[in-house]
Each structure stands twice: as C-alpha cells, then as structure tokens.
Design a protein around this motif. Structure first.
Motif, mmCIF file in Angstrom:
data_model
loop_
_atom_site.group_PDB
_atom_site.id
_atom_site.type_symbol
_atom_site.label_atom_id
_atom_site.label_comp_id
_atom_site.label_asym_id
_atom_site.label_seq_id
_atom_site.Cartn_x
_atom_site.Cartn_y
_atom_site.Cartn_z
ATOM 1 N N LEU A 181 0.854 -1.183 0.000
ATOM 2 C CA LEU A 181 0.000 0.000 0.000
ATOM 3 C C LEU A 181 0.892 1.236 0.000
ATOM 4 O O LEU A 181 1.675 1.431 0.926
ATOM 5 C CB LEU A 181 -0.908 0.010 1.235
ATOM 6 N N MET A 182 0.792 2.056 -1.031
ATOM 7 C CA MET A 182 1.594 3.274 -1.109
ATOM 8 C C MET A 182 0.668 4.470 -1.305
ATOM 9 O O MET A 182 -0.153 4.486 -2.219
ATOM 10 C CB MET A 182 2.594 3.201 -2.259
ATOM 11 N N THR A 217 -11.916 0.025 0.350
ATOM 12 C CA THR A 217 -11.568 -0.835 -0.774
ATOM 13 C C THR A 217 -11.713 -2.290 -0.374
ATOM 14 O O THR A 217 -11.332 -2.691 0.730
ATOM 15 C CB THR A 217 -10.123 -0.562 -1.258
ATOM 16 N N LEU A 218 -12.265 -3.102 -1.275
ATOM 17 C CA LEU A 218 -12.421 -4.533 -1.020
ATOM 18 C C LEU A 218 -11.064 -5.222 -0.928
ATOM 19 O O LEU A 218 -10.925 -6.255 -0.274
ATOM 20 C CB LEU A 218 -13.257 -5.173 -2.133
ATOM 21 N N LEU A 219 -10.060 -4.631 -1.601
ATOM 22 C CA LEU A 219 -8.727 -5.234 -1.604
ATOM 23 C C LEU A 219 -8.182 -5.384 -0.195
ATOM 24 O O LEU A 219 -7.630 -6.425 0.168
ATOM 25 C CB LEU A 219 -7.775 -4.378 -2.448
ATOM 26 N N THR A 220 -8.346 -4.342 0.635
ATOM 27 C CA THR A 220 -7.852 -4.416 2.009
ATOM 28 C C THR A 220 -8.876 -5.030 2.960
ATOM 29 O O THR A 220 -8.507 -5.680 3.936
ATOM 30 C CB THR A 220 -7.469 -3.011 2.522
ATOM 31 N N GLN A 273 -8.763 -3.256 11.721
ATOM 32 C CA GLN A 273 -9.189 -4.524 11.142
ATOM 33 C C GLN A 273 -8.071 -5.143 10.314
ATOM 34 O O GLN A 273 -7.843 -6.361 10.352
ATOM 35 C CB GLN A 273 -10.431 -4.323 10.270
ATOM 36 N N LEU A 274 -7.368 -4.309 9.563
ATOM 37 C CA LEU A 274 -6.262 -4.802 8.742
ATOM 38 C C LEU A 274 -5.173 -5.410 9.620
ATOM 39 O O LEU A 274 -4.608 -6.460 9.308
ATOM 40 C CB LEU A 274 -5.686 -3.645 7.911
#
Length: 303
Positions: free
Chosen positions: A96-97, A182-185, A212-213
């Motif tokens: 993640l940038m 984002t669904l990605l994270t 959560q991440l």
C-alpha cells in the motif's frame, strides 16, 4: 555516489526501474523469522514449489517419513538420521503506497516520494523474483490503482513511474487513506502488509479499517523523513504546491514551530500504530532504498 541514493532525477525512468530489479536480486536471504499466524485459526495453505524447507537433522524416530532419512549421515554414524522439514507456503503480501503532495519535496539526494517509490519498486521486483504473490494499491495525485492479480509487474512499474512525476504535487491530497474504502484491504487475511506513506493522521473510520487490517495481517509501516528540512537557514525560499510557486519567508521561530508540529503528530501516530500492533520504522532521506528493503527482509516482510 550510489544511483539509488541519488538518482539523476526524482522522476524515475525505465532504466532506473531495471536497476532496481538488479538490486532486489542481490538483497540477500532473509533470516528465519516467526511467520504471522492468525488468532482466528486461519492458516496459509498454498504450497510453493516443493513446499518443504529443512529445519534440522536428528536421530530417526518411528513416526518419521522414511523418504526423509539422510542415508549419508546414517552410513557415517551407524545410526539412522532423518531430516525435519517445515512447509514453506506461498508468501503473500500487500503493498500500500499513499503519497501526499507534500511528499514531492526533499533537501538532499532526492524527494521523499522518490524514495518511497524506489522502495515499492524493490518490493515489486523481489516478489517477482521469489515467485511470491503481490497485491497492491497506489494512490498519488489524482490517481488510484489497485490489483490482486499475478503477473502484473510491468503494469505496476509503469504506475510507479507515473507516481514519480512532479506534477502529482499540484493536486490536493486524497482524503481517504490507502487502506480504507476498498475490497482489496477489507478481504485481506494472513498477509504481510507493507504501508509506504508520508501521511501521519487519519480519522476514526480510517482507524477502524486500519485496526481490522492489523488484526488479520502482519502490518509494517515505513516512513521517510527529511530531517534536514527543519535545519534550513532563515531566509526567503520559493516553494511550489497545488496553487503554484510562491515565496515563503522562513525564520528560526517558524522553523521551530513547524518542527514541533511535525514531531508532535509523529509521536501520536507512532503511539497509535503501536497500540494496533503495527511495526513502525522511520528512515531518513539519506538512507538508500536497498538498506530499507533489507530491514523489511530482516522483519520477514520480504522473502
């Protein structure tokens, strides 16, 4: 001087990204590290290659697999010995940038944005070379790119090259953090997550997403600081932002206020990250990106 430490331009070209691939290949091997294990019982199960990594050699026991007997050691010692293996899983990571317009600045060697982009390039190349799975999300300027597909290295490197362009600082900061909305994270579990950003604050909803991440992944936060920016001599400087170029007068008092504000925010950020179990590390702009990548290697964030 190293072309990585001080690139010819903060705007990186294809040749520089090819050079990053060379450095990524020669980072060395990661020391054995404790891999992240979820507290919810989730386990990584995708095997990589042979799927086995030898841990030790010991005397044979009745429960051991006969295929793992070391016959050379057995013949030499006269006692059956077996090799113990650990399953080597497919190393999955999320990059993640998130670059604000303030990242496109630097007093020595290059810009903070360029250093973070170089590090992202090293991570991308290393994942490709090791056969690891790399998902990513990049936010900079007006752009937002994300992918969880394999074999996307050329596309990712092109996006990183675009991120290095100075015109990105002419746009207001993205209000949303790179890990939120984002669904990605949201669906990321059991991965090594590497966050590269110059941002130091977020709102309550973003903190909930970050929590959560961190609950389901091993999160590493890398920050680049230009410490020399707070040591500029008093005087008038031309500064560029999204509104254009303007003259800024810097005094000892204004410099001290800016320094105090930055490090106050930084202290609060580090405390929040620590409370979430996120590994935080700050590097000065004078540190080469390959050195920072070796730190990630030592922490198990890279393989």
């Amino acid at each position: 001087m190293s072309p990585l430490l001080s690139p010819v331009s903060p705007e990186l070209d294809d040749a520089h990204f090819a050079l990053l691939g060379h450095y990524a290949k020669h980072l060395g091997r990661a020391p054995k590290a404790i891999r992240f294990a979820s507290q919810t019982g989730e386990r990584r199960s995708r095997q990589k290659g042979h799927g086995m990594e030898m841990l030790e050699l010991r005397a044979y026991q009745a429960s051991d697999d006969l295929r793992h007997i070391d016959w050379r050691v057995t013949a030499r010692t006269g006692q059956a010995h077996t090799r113990l293996y650990a399953q080597e899983n497919d190393h999955q990571r999320l990059l993640l940038m998130d670059l604000s317009n303030s990242a496109y600045f630097g007093t020595r060697h290059t810009f903070i944005s360029t250093r973070l982009i170089q590090l992202a390039g090293l991570i991308a190349w290393r994942a490709k070379q090791q056969g690891d799975t790399l998902s990513y999300r990049l936010t900079f300027g007006k752009e937002d790119h994300a992918s969880n597909r394999s074999n996307t290295l050329p596309t990712l490197l092109t996006q990183l090259k675009n991120a290095s362009y100075i015109h990105n600082r002419n746009h207001p900061n993205n209000n949303n953090s790179v890990w939120s909305n984002t669904l990605l994270t949201h669906k990321t579990h059991n991965k090594d997550v590497i966050i590269l950003t110059d941002k130091q604050y977020w709102d309550d909803s973003e903190e909930s997403a970050l929590m959560q991440l961190a609950q389901h992944n091993s999160v590493h936060w890398i920050q680049i600081i230009d410490s020399n920016a707070f040591n500029l001599p008093p005087g008038q400087y031309q500064m560029a932002d999204e509104t254009g170029v303007k003259q800024v007068t810097i005094s000892k008092q204004s410099m001290q206020r800016a320094k105090d504000s930055f490090f106050s925010q930084n202290t609060q950020m580090r405390k929040k990250l620590s409370s979430l179990g996120i590994r935080y590390q700050a590097f000065d702009l004078t540190e080469s990106p390959d050195k920072i990548a070796r730190y990630l290697l030592s922490q198990g964030a890279l393989h």
